[in-house]
Write a protein that holds these residues in place. Structure first.
Motif, short mmCIF file in Angstrom:
data_model
loop_
_atom_site.label_atom_id
_atom_site.label_comp_id
_atom_site.label_asym_id
_atom_site.label_seq_id
_atom_site.Cartn_x
_atom_site.Cartn_y
_atom_site.Cartn_z
N LEU A 96 10.90 -16.16 11.40
CA LEU A 96 11.89 -16.63 10.50
C LEU A 96 11.22 -16.75 8.78
N LEU A 97 9.97 -16.75 8.83
CA LEU A 97 9.33 -16.73 7.41
C LEU A 97 10.07 -15.56 6.74
N PRO A 98 10.15 -15.93 5.43
CA PRO A 98 10.54 -14.81 4.64
C PRO A 98 9.60 -13.53 4.53
N LYS A 99 9.95 -12.42 4.60
CA LYS A 99 8.87 -11.26 4.55
C LYS A 99 8.86 -10.89 3.08
N ASP A 100 7.54 -10.28 2.68
CA ASP A 100 7.55 -9.75 1.60
C ASP A 100 8.05 -8.59 1.55
N PRO A 101 9.09 -8.51 0.60
CA PRO A 101 9.85 -7.14 0.34
C PRO A 101 8.94 -5.82 0.09
N ARG A 102 7.81 -6.14 -0.05
CA ARG A 102 6.89 -4.88 -0.60
C ARG A 102 6.08 -4.43 0.85
N ASP A 103 6.12 -5.35 1.80
CA ASP A 103 5.23 -5.14 3.08
C ASP A 103 5.24 -3.74 3.63
N GLU A 104 6.46 -3.15 3.55
CA GLU A 104 6.72 -1.76 4.15
C GLU A 104 6.22 -0.68 3.44
N ARG A 105 5.94 -0.99 2.03
CA ARG A 105 5.77 0.08 1.01
C ARG A 105 4.33 0.92 1.27
N ASN A 106 4.23 2.09 0.50
CA ASN A 106 3.20 2.53 0.59
C ASN A 106 2.15 1.88 -0.66
N VAL A 107 0.80 2.21 -0.82
CA VAL A 107 0.15 1.42 -1.67
C VAL A 107 -0.71 2.36 -2.71
N ILE A 108 -0.85 1.85 -3.88
CA ILE A 108 -1.65 2.39 -4.78
C ILE A 108 -2.82 1.35 -4.87
N GLY A 154 -21.10 8.63 -7.13
CA GLY A 154 -20.31 7.26 -7.39
C GLY A 154 -19.10 7.54 -8.03
N PHE A 155 -18.41 6.52 -8.15
CA PHE A 155 -17.03 6.31 -8.91
C PHE A 155 -16.95 5.38 -10.07
N LYS A 156 -16.86 5.45 -11.38
CA LYS A 156 -16.73 4.33 -12.25
C LYS A 156 -15.33 3.97 -11.82
N GLU A 157 -14.21 4.70 -11.44
CA GLU A 157 -13.03 4.43 -11.21
C GLU A 157 -12.43 5.33 -10.22
N ILE A 158 -11.80 5.11 -9.30
CA ILE A 158 -10.74 5.98 -8.57
C ILE A 158 -9.65 5.24 -8.05
N ILE A 159 -8.40 5.99 -8.21
CA ILE A 159 -7.09 5.44 -7.90
C ILE A 159 -6.44 6.38 -6.85
N PHE A 160 -5.87 5.83 -5.76
CA PHE A 160 -5.40 6.69 -4.61
C PHE A 160 -4.33 6.04 -4.10
N LEU A 161 -3.39 7.07 -3.43
CA LEU A 161 -2.07 6.50 -2.84
C LEU A 161 -2.15 6.48 -1.29
N VAL A 162 -1.82 5.44 -0.78
CA VAL A 162 -2.17 5.20 0.80
C VAL A 162 -0.53 5.28 1.19
N LYS A 163 -0.15 6.42 1.97
CA LYS A 163 1.01 6.45 2.42
C LYS A 163 1.43 6.18 4.06
N GLY A 164 2.16 5.18 4.29
CA GLY A 164 2.26 4.87 5.69
C GLY A 164 2.95 3.51 5.85
N LYS A 165 3.80 3.54 6.89
CA LYS A 165 4.72 2.52 7.22
C LYS A 165 3.67 1.13 7.20
N GLY A 166 4.00 0.33 6.57
CA GLY A 166 3.32 -1.19 6.46
C GLY A 166 2.16 -1.04 5.78
N ALA A 167 1.91 -0.11 5.00
CA ALA A 167 0.48 -0.02 4.26
C ALA A 167 0.05 -1.23 3.51
N TYR A 168 1.28 -1.75 2.83
CA TYR A 168 0.96 -2.98 1.79
C TYR A 168 0.72 -4.38 2.66
N SER A 169 1.40 -4.39 3.72
CA SER A 169 1.10 -5.52 4.68
C SER A 169 -0.02 -5.79 4.85
N ARG A 170 -0.67 -4.81 5.57
CA ARG A 170 -2.19 -4.78 5.83
C ARG A 170 -3.18 -4.68 4.67
#
Length: 362
Positions: A96-108, A154-170
């Motif tokens: 019954l805990l409120p879910k984070d509305p972002r949990d099912e989203r992709n992640v940057i 190496g990388f001074k900086e790398i930005i990437f998208l992770v596409k998948g159900k529940g990516a943000y929740s994990r």
């Protein structure tokens, strides 16, 4: 709690009725079926909980029976049911805990080398591989949005998208400073160095979630540059977007067209602005823990990767793995699941405190 469960059960029954009525409207039927699937586990456990409560009431009533045999059976039933009910109640409260509305989203995800020079940049590349392997294990896709490489891999900086159900929740628990202790390949004397890398985790945001007026943007275009600084494109395809109200700057140059780089840069900018707004709201609600976990907070180190001792330690939960190669190959679930459990426990404790406050005011 029973009142909440009653409302959920009523909605579940209503959805079943609506599904019969909208059978020809495939989009509406799909929306309802998704909502029903989300409620199904709660409803099933709620029904079990009510049945067990009824049995417990009946057993307690029989405990006062004149028949000693019936009294003994009633006591046995009570002893069996009470711990099971307590466990089921905890499980229901968690559901019954409120879910984070972002949990099912992709992640940057944004990984940046911190202190440590080339060694930090090399470890940033190691972390990128670790998260890529974790995504692969989950069946998710990884798409590089922007990268700034060093000359030795190496990388001074790398930005990437992770596409998948529940990516943000994990992955939301990965935000923070990651510290590495090891002998760098660039170190001739064999001394152990300590370097840091920062990781930010942002939920991907759609256009409808956040509106950015064109007047708030300054957009510059320029020619892409390679790792050594040389121009690799004859045309000006790289894009740098500055959000004037906040001063946030996002640059993308990896795509061959200016339009593609602009779309990617806007995607990153939207995610950052949305994250800032979410963090602001959370702080206003005094949810300080929520403002630190999963929001790109980088004020303190969250994890140390100690190569000489083959150990990875998460400082937030005091948990260590002594199989560093497996962790670097994407075996992160032991940390993520413990962090999710801590998150849930703290939410439950906060809910109990609120319930106590409500009872005190009555």
């Amino acid at each position: 709690m029973l009142d909440k469960l009653g409302l959920i059960e009523a909605r579940y029954n209503e959805i079943n009725q609506l599904l019969e009525e909208v059978a020809d409207d495939y989009q509406r039927a799909a929306e309802l079926a998704k909502e029903r699937a989300e409620l199904e586990e709660i409803v099933t456990r709620s029904q079990t909980y009510r049945q067990m409560l009824q049995r417990l009431e009946e057993a307690r009533a029989l405990r006062d029976s004149d028949d000693p045999e019936i009294r003994e059976l009633a006591e046995q039933e009570i002893e069996e049911l009470e711990p099971r009910l307590e466990q089921l109640e905890r499980e229901l409260k968690a559901l019954l805990l409120p879910k984070d509305p972002r949990d099912e989203r992709n992640v940057i995800m944004e990984i940046r080398a911190g202190t440590g020079g080339e060694e930090a940049a090399l470890f940033a590349a190691d972390l990128f591989r670790m998260y890529s392997r974790y995504a692969e294990r989950q069946g998710w896709e990884v798409e590089v949005l922007s990268q700034n490489e060093t000359g030795i891999g190496g990388f001074k900086e790398i930005i990437f998208l992770v596409k998948g159900k529940g990516a943000y929740s994990r992955l939301k628990y990965e935000s923070g400073v990651h510290r590495v202790q090891r002998i760098p390949i660039t170190e001739a004397s064999g001394r152990i160095h300590t370097s840091t890398v920062t990781v930010a985790v942002l939920a991907e945001v759609e256009d409808v979630d956040i509106h950015i007026p064109e007047s708030d943007l300054r957009i510059d275009v320029y020619r892409s540059a390679g790792a050594g600084g040389q121009n690799v494109q004859k045309n000006a395809t790289a894009v740098r977007i500055t959000h004037l109200p906040t001063g946030i700057v996002v640059a993308c140059q990896d795509e061959r067209s200016q339009l593609q780089n602009r779309l990617r840069a806007m995607s990153i900018l939207r995610a950052r602005l949305y994250e800032m707004e979410m963090q602001k709201r959370q702080q206003e609600l005094e949810a300080t823990r929520r403002a630190q976990v999963g929001t790109g907070e980088r004020a303190e180190k969250i994890r140390t990767y100690n190569y000489p001792q083959n150990r990875v330690t998460d400082h937030r939960i005091g948990l260590s793995s002594y199989n560093l190669p497996a962790v670097m190959d994407g075996d992160l679930d032991m940390f993520i699941e413990e962090l999710a459990l801590r998150d849930q426990t703290q939410q439950l404790a906060a809910g109990l405190d609120e319930d106590d406050d409500d009872n005190n005011h009555r």
